[in-house]
Design a protein around this motif. Structure first.
Motif, PDB file in Angstrom:
ATOM      1  N   ASN A 191     -39.156  76.528-127.783  1.00 44.59           N
ATOM      2  CA  ASN A 191     -40.768  77.392-127.308  1.00 44.59           C
ATOM      3  C   ASN A 191     -41.130  75.868-127.597  1.00 44.59           C
ATOM      4  N   HIS A 192     -40.939  75.184-128.693  1.00 43.75           N
ATOM      5  CA  HIS A 192     -42.049  73.708-128.380  1.00 43.75           C
ATOM      6  C   HIS A 192     -41.327  72.724-127.632  1.00 43.75           C
ATOM      7  N   ALA A 193     -40.259  72.942-127.074  1.00 46.22           N
ATOM      8  CA  ALA A 193     -40.129  71.999-125.821  1.00 46.22           C
ATOM      9  C   ALA A 193     -40.503  72.718-123.962  1.00 46.22           C
ATOM     10  N   LEU A 194     -40.090  73.582-124.237  1.00 47.98           N
ATOM     11  CA  LEU A 194     -40.641  74.364-122.955  1.00 47.98           C
ATOM     12  C   LEU A 194     -42.124  74.117-123.307  1.00 47.98           C
ATOM     13  N   CYS A 195     -43.412  74.750-124.148  1.00 46.47           N
ATOM     14  CA  CYS A 195     -44.943  74.198-123.887  1.00 46.47           C
ATOM     15  C   CYS A 195     -45.407  72.984-124.242  1.00 46.47           C
ATOM     16  N   ALA A 196     -44.151  72.680-124.547  1.00 47.99           N
ATOM     17  CA  ALA A 196     -44.981  70.278-124.926  1.00 47.99           C
ATOM     18  C   ALA A 196     -44.787  70.218-123.355  1.00 47.99           C
ATOM     19  N   GLY A 197     -43.623  70.791-122.791  1.00 44.08           N
ATOM     20  CA  GLY A 197     -43.300  70.125-121.028  1.00 44.08           C
ATOM     21  C   GLY A 197     -43.346  68.365-121.236  1.00 44.08           C
ATOM     22  N   LEU A 198     -43.141  67.544-120.280  1.00 44.36           N
ATOM     23  CA  LEU A 198     -43.131  66.536-120.635  1.00 44.36           C
ATOM     24  C   LEU A 198     -44.337  65.011-121.133  1.00 44.36           C
ATOM     25  N   ARG A 199     -43.917  64.316-121.389  1.00 41.98           N
ATOM     26  CA  ARG A 199     -45.098  63.436-122.872  1.00 41.98           C
ATOM     27  C   ARG A 199     -45.406  62.645-121.562  1.00 41.98           C
ATOM     28  N   PRO A 200     -47.527  62.398-122.191  1.00 44.40           N
ATOM     29  CA  PRO A 200     -48.395  61.981-120.712  1.00 44.40           C
ATOM     30  C   PRO A 200     -47.852  60.329-120.475  1.00 44.40           C
ATOM     31  N   PRO A 201     -46.889  59.509-120.329  1.00 41.89           N
ATOM     32  CA  PRO A 201     -46.264  58.433-120.120  1.00 41.89           C
ATOM     33  C   PRO A 201     -45.275  59.284-118.860  1.00 41.89           C
ATOM     34  N   GLN A 202     -44.471  60.782-119.011  1.00 41.55           N
ATOM     35  CA  GLN A 202     -43.398  61.100-118.392  1.00 41.55           C
ATOM     36  C   GLN A 202     -44.771  61.800-117.345  1.00 41.55           C
ATOM     37  N   ARG A 203     -45.566  62.282-117.430  1.00 40.48           N
ATOM     38  CA  ARG A 203     -46.322  63.227-116.759  1.00 40.48           C
ATOM     39  C   ARG A 203     -46.985  61.837-115.582  1.00 40.48           C
ATOM     40  N   ALA A 204     -47.147  60.775-116.231  1.00 33.31           N
ATOM     41  CA  ALA A 204     -47.744  60.197-114.979  1.00 33.31           C
ATOM     42  C   ALA A 204     -47.126  59.489-114.198  1.00 33.31           C
ATOM     43  N   LEU A 205     -45.807  58.836-115.023  1.00 32.83           N
ATOM     44  CA  LEU A 205     -44.968  58.605-113.506  1.00 32.83           C
ATOM     45  C   LEU A 205     -44.635  59.886-112.585  1.00 32.83           C
ATOM     46  N   PHE A 206     -44.345  61.271-112.758  1.00 37.44           N
ATOM     47  CA  PHE A 206     -44.324  62.271-112.155  1.00 37.44           C
ATOM     48  C   PHE A 206     -45.288  62.054-111.818  1.00 37.44           C
ATOM     49  N   VAL A 250     -47.243  59.681-110.581  1.00 36.24           N
ATOM     50  CA  VAL A 250     -47.792  58.966-108.991  1.00 36.24           C
ATOM     51  C   VAL A 250     -46.007  58.868-108.327  1.00 36.24           C
ATOM     52  N   PHE A 251     -45.170  59.903-108.435  1.00 38.83           N
ATOM     53  CA  PHE A 251     -44.257  60.174-107.732  1.00 38.83           C
ATOM     54  C   PHE A 251     -44.443  61.097-106.807  1.00 38.83           C
ATOM     55  N   LEU A 252     -45.039  61.753-107.288  1.00 37.52           N
ATOM     56  CA  LEU A 252     -45.572  63.630-106.315  1.00 37.52           C
ATOM     57  C   LEU A 252     -46.623  62.835-105.334  1.00 37.52           C
ATOM     58  N   VAL A 253     -47.302  61.746-105.259  1.00 39.51           N
ATOM     59  CA  VAL A 253     -48.842  61.284-104.570  1.00 39.51           C
ATOM     60  C   VAL A 253     -48.147  60.411-103.884  1.00 39.51           C
ATOM     61  N   TYR A 254     -46.586  59.823-103.771  1.00 35.17           N
ATOM     62  CA  TYR A 254     -45.725  59.257-103.103  1.00 35.17           C
ATOM     63  C   TYR A 254     -45.063  59.789-101.992  1.00 35.17           C
ATOM     64  N   HIS A 255     -44.092  60.621-102.641  1.00 34.30           N
ATOM     65  CA  HIS A 255     -43.144  61.611-102.321  1.00 34.30           C
ATOM     66  C   HIS A 255     -44.366  62.218-100.602  1.00 34.30           C
ATOM     67  N   ILE A 256     -45.303  63.490-101.416  1.00 31.77           N
ATOM     68  CA  ILE A 256     -46.003  64.174-100.534  1.00 31.77           C
ATOM     69  C   ILE A 256     -47.055  63.086 -99.292  1.00 31.77           C
ATOM     70  N   GLY A 257     -47.076  62.138-100.173  1.00 31.71           N
ATOM     71  CA  GLY A 257     -48.352  61.357 -99.419  1.00 31.71           C
ATOM     72  C   GLY A 257     -47.762  60.043 -98.852  1.00 31.71           C
ATOM     73  N   PHE A 258     -46.885  59.097 -98.732  1.00 35.45           N
ATOM     74  CA  PHE A 258     -46.413  58.650 -97.423  1.00 35.45           C
ATOM     75  C   PHE A 258     -44.868  59.058 -97.065  1.00 35.45           C
ATOM     76  N   VAL A 259     -44.079  60.084 -97.759  1.00 35.53           N
ATOM     77  CA  VAL A 259     -43.061  59.891 -97.389  1.00 35.53           C
ATOM     78  C   VAL A 259     -42.769  61.596 -96.132  1.00 35.53           C
ATOM     79  N   ASP A 260     -43.648  62.445 -96.771  1.00 36.54           N
ATOM     80  CA  ASP A 260     -44.383  63.744 -96.207  1.00 36.54           C
ATOM     81  C   ASP A 260     -45.075  63.108 -95.696  1.00 36.54           C
ATOM     82  N   GLY A 261     -45.673  62.133 -95.269  1.00 35.41           N
ATOM     83  CA  GLY A 261     -46.672  62.257 -94.260  1.00 35.41           C
ATOM     84  C   GLY A 261     -47.903  62.865 -94.054  1.00 35.41           C
ATOM     85  N   LEU A 262     -48.404  62.814 -95.751  1.00 39.25           N
ATOM     86  CA  LEU A 262     -49.512  63.071 -95.666  1.00 39.25           C
ATOM     87  C   LEU A 262     -51.280  62.181 -94.806  1.00 39.25           C
ATOM     88  N   PHE A 263     -50.834  60.801 -95.473  1.00 41.44           N
ATOM     89  CA  PHE A 263     -51.526  59.934 -95.508  1.00 41.44           C
ATOM     90  C   PHE A 263     -51.645  58.550 -94.790  1.00 41.44           C
TER      91      PHE A 263
END
Length: 87
Positions: free
Chosen positions: A48-63, A65-78
């Motif tokens: 339960n703790h693992a499922l509720c806690a999810g990623l730690r703050p640095p991992q969340r930030a990196l994820f 950034v990855f989403l912004v890059y992928h959606i914004g530039f790879v998929d062409g939103l920007f």
């Protein structure tokens, strides 16, 4: 829809009823998601703790950034040439 209601009392009641329904719906969805964790809290505490806690703050930030890059530039939103395929 509010602009079509002519009676001021009904015009005030409409957003109140809509707001109450929204709150009730969110309450039900949250309870439906939380109840399994509440019932299994003692027996599966680590899971339960693992499922509720999810990623730690640095991992969340990196994820993020990855989403912004992928959606914004790879998929062409920007860019001038968006490329999106449903699926």
């Amino acid at each position: 829809m509010l602009s079509t209601i002519r009676d001021p009392r009904w015009a005030i009641a409409d957003p109140l009823v809509f707001g109450a329904g929204t709150i009730a719906g969110m309450l039900l969805i949250t309870a439906a998601l939380a109840l399994p964790f509440a019932y299994t809290a003692r027996r599966f505490a680590r899971t339960n703790h693992a499922l509720c806690a999810g990623l730690r703050p640095p991992q969340r930030a990196l994820f993020g950034v990855f989403l912004v890059y992928h959606i914004g530039f790879v998929d062409g939103l920007f860019t001038a040439h968006p490329s999106w395929t449903p699926g």
